[in-house]
Write an enzyme that holds these catalytic residues in place. Sequence first.
Site, mmCIF file in Angstrom:
data_model
loop_
_atom_site.group_PDB
_atom_site.id
_atom_site.type_symbol
_atom_site.label_atom_id
_atom_site.label_comp_id
_atom_site.label_asym_id
_atom_site.label_seq_id
_atom_site.Cartn_x
_atom_site.Cartn_y
_atom_site.Cartn_z
ATOM 1 N N SER A 1 12.231 -26.417 13.657
ATOM 2 C CA SER A 1 12.038 -27.705 14.502
ATOM 3 C C SER A 1 10.936 -28.643 13.665
ATOM 4 O O SER A 1 10.305 -28.415 12.861
ATOM 5 C CB SER A 1 11.273 -27.312 15.697
ATOM 6 O OG SER A 1 11.069 -28.193 16.489
ATOM 7 N N TYR B 1 4.485 -24.156 20.789
ATOM 8 C CA TYR B 1 5.736 -23.906 20.285
ATOM 9 C C TYR B 1 5.976 -24.251 18.681
ATOM 10 O O TYR B 1 6.770 -23.426 18.245
ATOM 11 C CB TYR B 1 6.523 -24.788 21.155
ATOM 12 C CG TYR B 1 8.109 -25.185 20.779
ATOM 13 C CD1 TYR B 1 9.045 -24.347 20.819
ATOM 14 C CD2 TYR B 1 8.380 -26.372 19.834
ATOM 15 C CE1 TYR B 1 10.481 -24.336 20.416
ATOM 16 C CE2 TYR B 1 9.651 -26.607 19.566
ATOM 17 C CZ TYR B 1 10.785 -25.407 19.771
ATOM 18 O OH TYR B 1 11.901 -25.568 19.261
ATOM 19 N N LYS C 1 7.422 -21.815 15.684
ATOM 20 C CA LYS C 1 8.492 -21.970 14.989
ATOM 21 C C LYS C 1 7.974 -21.766 13.296
ATOM 22 O O LYS C 1 8.755 -21.321 12.401
ATOM 23 C CB LYS C 1 9.228 -23.284 15.154
ATOM 24 C CG LYS C 1 9.836 -23.298 16.403
ATOM 25 C CD LYS C 1 11.399 -22.785 16.200
ATOM 26 C CE LYS C 1 12.066 -22.300 17.461
ATOM 27 N NZ LYS C 1 13.497 -22.338 17.348
ATOM 28 N N ARG D 1 2.694 -38.391 27.976
ATOM 29 C CA ARG D 1 2.774 -36.877 28.045
ATOM 30 C C ARG D 1 1.967 -36.193 26.918
ATOM 31 O O ARG D 1 2.145 -36.579 25.811
ATOM 32 C CB ARG D 1 4.167 -36.444 27.946
ATOM 33 C CG ARG D 1 4.495 -34.838 27.838
ATOM 34 C CD ARG D 1 5.988 -34.580 28.002
ATOM 35 N NE ARG D 1 6.801 -34.846 26.861
ATOM 36 C CZ ARG D 1 7.881 -34.667 26.533
ATOM 37 N NH1 ARG D 1 8.810 -34.031 27.582
ATOM 38 N NH2 ARG D 1 8.372 -34.959 25.197
HETATM 39 N N1 UFG Z 1 10.373 -38.972 27.397
HETATM 40 C C1 UFG Z 1 10.180 -39.835 28.393
HETATM 41 N N2 UFG Z 1 10.592 -39.441 29.597
HETATM 42 C C2 UFG Z 1 11.176 -38.283 29.948
HETATM 43 C C3 UFG Z 1 11.344 -37.543 28.888
HETATM 44 C C4 UFG Z 1 10.938 -37.633 27.813
HETATM 45 O O1 UFG Z 1 9.590 -41.062 28.265
HETATM 46 O O2 UFG Z 1 11.475 -38.061 31.157
HETATM 47 C C5 UFG Z 1 10.152 -39.143 26.212
HETATM 48 C C6 UFG Z 1 9.029 -38.437 25.617
HETATM 49 O O3 UFG Z 1 7.785 -38.554 25.776
HETATM 50 C C7 UFG Z 1 9.259 -38.670 23.676
HETATM 51 C C8 UFG Z 1 10.851 -39.029 24.035
HETATM 52 O O4 UFG Z 1 11.122 -39.317 25.317
HETATM 53 O O5 UFG Z 1 8.713 -39.664 23.228
HETATM 54 C C9 UFG Z 1 11.778 -37.557 23.727
HETATM 55 O O6 UFG Z 1 11.290 -36.482 24.129
HETATM 56 P P1 UFG Z 1 12.172 -35.137 24.390
HETATM 57 O O7 UFG Z 1 11.468 -34.266 25.568
HETATM 58 O O8 UFG Z 1 13.554 -35.389 24.757
HETATM 59 O O9 UFG Z 1 11.999 -34.517 23.188
HETATM 60 P P2 UFG Z 1 10.798 -34.357 22.274
HETATM 61 O O10 UFG Z 1 10.823 -35.338 20.976
HETATM 62 O O11 UFG Z 1 9.448 -33.956 23.085
HETATM 63 O O12 UFG Z 1 11.307 -33.036 21.750
HETATM 64 C C10 UFG Z 1 11.787 -32.516 20.597
HETATM 65 C C11 UFG Z 1 12.599 -31.594 20.629
HETATM 66 C C12 UFG Z 1 11.738 -30.296 21.119
HETATM 67 C C13 UFG Z 1 10.985 -29.980 20.038
HETATM 68 C C14 UFG Z 1 10.058 -31.249 19.926
HETATM 69 C C15 UFG Z 1 9.029 -31.032 19.184
HETATM 70 O O13 UFG Z 1 13.853 -31.626 21.789
HETATM 71 O O14 UFG Z 1 12.578 -29.147 21.047
HETATM 72 O O15 UFG Z 1 10.997 -32.504 19.588
HETATM 73 O O16 UFG Z 1 8.346 -32.357 18.888
HETATM 74 F F1 UFG Z 1 10.055 -29.047 20.419
#
Ligand code: UFG
Length: 327
Positions: free
Chosen positions: A115, A139, A143, A280
């Site tokens: 990841s 997490y 990994k 978040r």
């Molecule tokens: N976000 C929102 N609102 C939501 C959900 C997400 O604004 O309801 C934002 C998050 O803050 C982030 C972006 O959208 O900035 C993407 O969020 P995701 O949760 O879709 O994905 P992440 O970037 O957090 O997660 C991804 C992978 C994970 C991994 C992570 C590591 O999906 O499996 O990157 O950084 F662990």
Amino acid sequence: MILVTGGAGYIGSHTVRELRSRGADVVVYDNLVTGHIEAVGDAPFVKGDIFDKDLLVKTFQDYNVDSVVHFAAYSLVGESMTNPAKYYRNNVAGTLSLLDAMLEAGVKYLVFSSSAATYGDTGDGLITEDSPQRPTSVYGQTKLMMEQLMSDYDKAYGMKYVALRYFNAAGAHISGEIGEDHHPESHLIPIILQAALGLRSHIGIFGDDYPTRDGTCIRDYIHITDLADAHIRALDYLKSGGKSTYYNLGNGNGFSVKEVIETARRVTGIDIPAKVEGRRAGDPATLVASSEKIKRELGWDPQFDTLEEIVASAWKWHSSHPHGFAK
Ligand code: UFG
């Protein structure tokens, strides 16, 4: 025969489809804690846990397995911070059990779902495989430790692996038959599309005060079928004598949360309600991949290279399965 752990999950099930459509023999191994049996289709399936070393060894022997693609893991960043033991136990200790079963059965090749979370906060530039790996979440740490285990098993026993460091996996199979279905859902695109379907009142934007062009976080979204293709290339590479290595997988283009919402509005034709909320915990401002290494070395070439296509494929799945695999 290829054994796919976590083959009933989101990325695993799409990789199983792709492998089988290219004529490979696959057996799916999954405990169905987060996976869906419906996503497996008619592929051979063994219900089992990666901790069950004896069942793994038996499955390797019964199916004459020569290689493993390893997806089985917990993957919620937030939960990993509040329940670290669950992540270290399942992801790290579980992988140790899998590696030991592979040793016992003489299975030598492993493709592993790593990841971008292993890099943590690296700043604005494109992340290459040489960028420092300093995870900001448990997490991501698990990994990274799993990668380390594989490297040590290669040194000690000659087990060959490719670790694929995905950025933001997104989209769904072009058939619309399988797609993303997490409970609870935490990923941006499915949540936006659930808001489009009226299953949620709105999409909450987690912070608009980041140092980015519009203040919202920037991510590199990569289509699930392009990820699947990379796993197949990595397997072929190992089986033709390649040495252990690791690759980033992304499109090399970053999109902000607001840009993703705008794209979803265009794709769906629905004026999806959005509200800015607080940040978040643990979200880096920007994560964008350089995937030049896998393009150069394995000829990987992502086919879904626009965000519109990625969101449209996800919309096909979510609009036809508003409650996921549940009937
Ligand atoms: N976000 C929102 N609102 C939501 C959900 C997400 O604004 O309801 C934002 C998050 O803050 C982030 C972006 O959208 O900035 C993407 O969020 P995701 O949760 O879709 O994905 P992440 O970037 O957090 O997660 C991804 C992978 C994970 C991994 C992570 C590591 O999906 O499996 O990157 O950084 F662990």
